[in-house]
Design a protein around this motif. Structure first.
Motif, short mmCIF file in Angstrom:
data_model
loop_
_atom_site.label_atom_id
_atom_site.label_comp_id
_atom_site.label_asym_id
_atom_site.label_seq_id
_atom_site.Cartn_x
_atom_site.Cartn_y
_atom_site.Cartn_z
N GLY A 26 0.81 -1.21 0.00
CA GLY A 26 0.00 0.00 0.00
C GLY A 26 0.85 1.27 0.00
N LEU A 27 2.16 1.11 -0.09
CA LEU A 27 3.04 2.29 -0.13
C LEU A 27 2.92 2.96 -1.50
CD1 LEU A 27 6.27 0.78 1.50
CD2 LEU A 27 4.59 2.28 2.58
N PRO A 28 2.98 4.29 -1.53
CA PRO A 28 2.91 4.99 -2.83
C PRO A 28 4.17 4.72 -3.66
CG PRO A 28 3.19 6.57 -1.04
CD PRO A 28 3.04 5.22 -0.40
N LEU A 29 3.96 4.43 -4.94
CA LEU A 29 5.06 4.15 -5.86
C LEU A 29 5.38 5.38 -6.70
CD1 LEU A 29 7.04 2.29 -7.39
CD2 LEU A 29 5.09 1.53 -8.78
N HIS A 30 6.65 5.69 -6.78
CA HIS A 30 7.13 6.80 -7.60
C HIS A 30 8.20 6.25 -8.54
CE1 HIS A 30 5.10 9.59 -4.91
NE2 HIS A 30 5.56 8.83 -3.92
N GLN A 31 7.89 6.24 -9.83
CA GLN A 31 8.87 5.77 -10.81
C GLN A 31 9.63 6.99 -11.33
OE1 GLN A 31 5.89 3.53 -13.07
NE2 GLN A 31 7.07 1.69 -12.53
N LEU A 32 10.95 6.95 -11.18
CA LEU A 32 11.75 8.12 -11.51
C LEU A 32 11.62 8.55 -12.96
CD1 LEU A 32 15.05 7.84 -9.49
CD2 LEU A 32 13.09 9.29 -9.11
N ASP A 33 11.45 7.61 -13.87
CA ASP A 33 11.30 8.01 -15.27
C ASP A 33 10.11 8.94 -15.45
OD1 ASP A 33 13.53 6.58 -15.99
OD2 ASP A 33 12.42 4.90 -16.87
N SER A 34 9.04 8.70 -14.70
CA SER A 34 7.86 9.57 -14.81
C SER A 34 8.10 10.94 -14.19
CB SER A 34 6.66 8.90 -14.14
OG SER A 34 6.35 7.71 -14.81
N ILE A 56 9.03 13.92 -2.21
CA ILE A 56 8.78 12.49 -1.96
C ILE A 56 9.61 12.02 -0.78
CG2 ILE A 56 9.05 10.16 -2.89
CD1 ILE A 56 8.54 11.48 -5.70
N LEU A 57 10.90 12.38 -0.74
CA LEU A 57 11.79 11.91 0.32
C LEU A 57 11.31 12.31 1.71
CD1 LEU A 57 15.42 12.37 -1.08
CD2 LEU A 57 13.98 10.33 -1.11
N ILE A 58 10.72 13.49 1.84
CA ILE A 58 10.29 13.94 3.17
C ILE A 58 8.91 13.42 3.56
CG2 ILE A 58 11.77 15.98 3.18
CD1 ILE A 58 9.27 17.66 2.55
N SER A 59 8.23 12.76 2.61
CA SER A 59 6.93 12.18 2.95
C SER A 59 7.13 10.96 3.85
CB SER A 59 6.14 11.83 1.68
OG SER A 59 6.78 10.80 0.97
N ASP A 60 6.03 10.52 4.47
CA ASP A 60 6.09 9.43 5.46
C ASP A 60 6.47 8.07 4.88
OD1 ASP A 60 5.39 11.13 7.51
OD2 ASP A 60 3.25 10.71 7.32
N SER A 61 6.06 7.81 3.64
CA SER A 61 6.33 6.50 3.08
C SER A 61 6.38 6.59 1.56
CB SER A 61 5.28 5.49 3.52
OG SER A 61 3.99 5.91 3.10
N TRP A 62 7.16 5.70 0.97
CA TRP A 62 7.29 5.67 -0.48
C TRP A 62 8.07 4.44 -0.94
CZ3 TRP A 62 12.55 5.77 -0.78
CH2 TRP A 62 13.26 6.60 0.09
N ILE A 63 7.88 4.15 -2.22
CA ILE A 63 8.75 3.25 -2.97
C ILE A 63 9.21 4.07 -4.16
CG2 ILE A 63 8.92 1.15 -4.37
CD1 ILE A 63 6.60 0.00 -2.66
N ILE A 64 10.51 4.18 -4.33
CA ILE A 64 11.06 4.90 -5.48
C ILE A 64 11.84 3.90 -6.32
CG2 ILE A 64 12.50 6.78 -6.32
CD1 ILE A 64 11.97 8.24 -3.70
#
Length: 171
Positions: A26-34, A56-64
């Protein structure tokens, strides 16, 4: 697992693995190409990328998923609590890039930046693969292994390990 950095050479399965992790956790996904490319396929201004990346980095959760500029990559490794380094053999990565190119002639690859040329992107991937040994090397591996004391680190070196990782985390 709240802040996950997934990285490796082009054509290593980062996107597939990242999508699976995002779906399961359920973690938000951030694809760097986008983040890095405009709809035209041209790179965004560096300041715009840096701002979006910092947010994104300062947010609580992510997948990069991806590499991006080296300075941003180092910041991401520092901010992440979990590192997933996919270090497949070069022949496998070349095959995956070629497979994506061939399939991309008919169907836009999932997660591919809107408006970006699959051919141009694939040529860039081949170029990056040729240059990869200067970055994805023993020195970098030692750096990653040194982070084990403070982070959860996964190093995936084969297709069977990649499949096992996805299956384990898809539950």
């Amino acid at each position: 697992m709240r802040k996950v950095a997934v990285f490796g050479k082009p054509g290593s399965g980062k996107s597939t693995l990242s999508k699976t992790l995002a779906k399961v956790t359920g973690l938000p996904l951030h694809q760097l190409d986008s983040l890095f490319y405009q709809k035209s396929g041209e790179p965004v201004a560096r300041e715009i990328f840096d701002k979006a990346h910092e947010d994104i980095l300062i947010s609580d959760s992510w997948i990069i998923d991806g590499l991006g500029p080296l300075g941003a990559f180092k910041k991401r490794l520092d901010a992440a609590d979990t590192l997933v380094y996919i270090d497949l053999p070069y022949l496998t990565s070349y095959w995956f890039v070629t497979k994506r190119l061939l399939k991309g002639m008919f169907i836009k690859p999932e997660g591919w930046p809107e408006g970006s040329s699959v051919l141009k992107g694939s040529m860039q991937s081949y170029k990056m693969l040729r240059l990869s040994p200067s970055f994805w090397n023993d020195e970098f591996m030692a750096e990653v292994e040194g982070m084990v004391q403070h982070k959860t680190v996964f190093v995936i070196r084969s297709l069977s390990e990649l499949k096992a990782f996805i299956e384990k985390h898809a539950r």
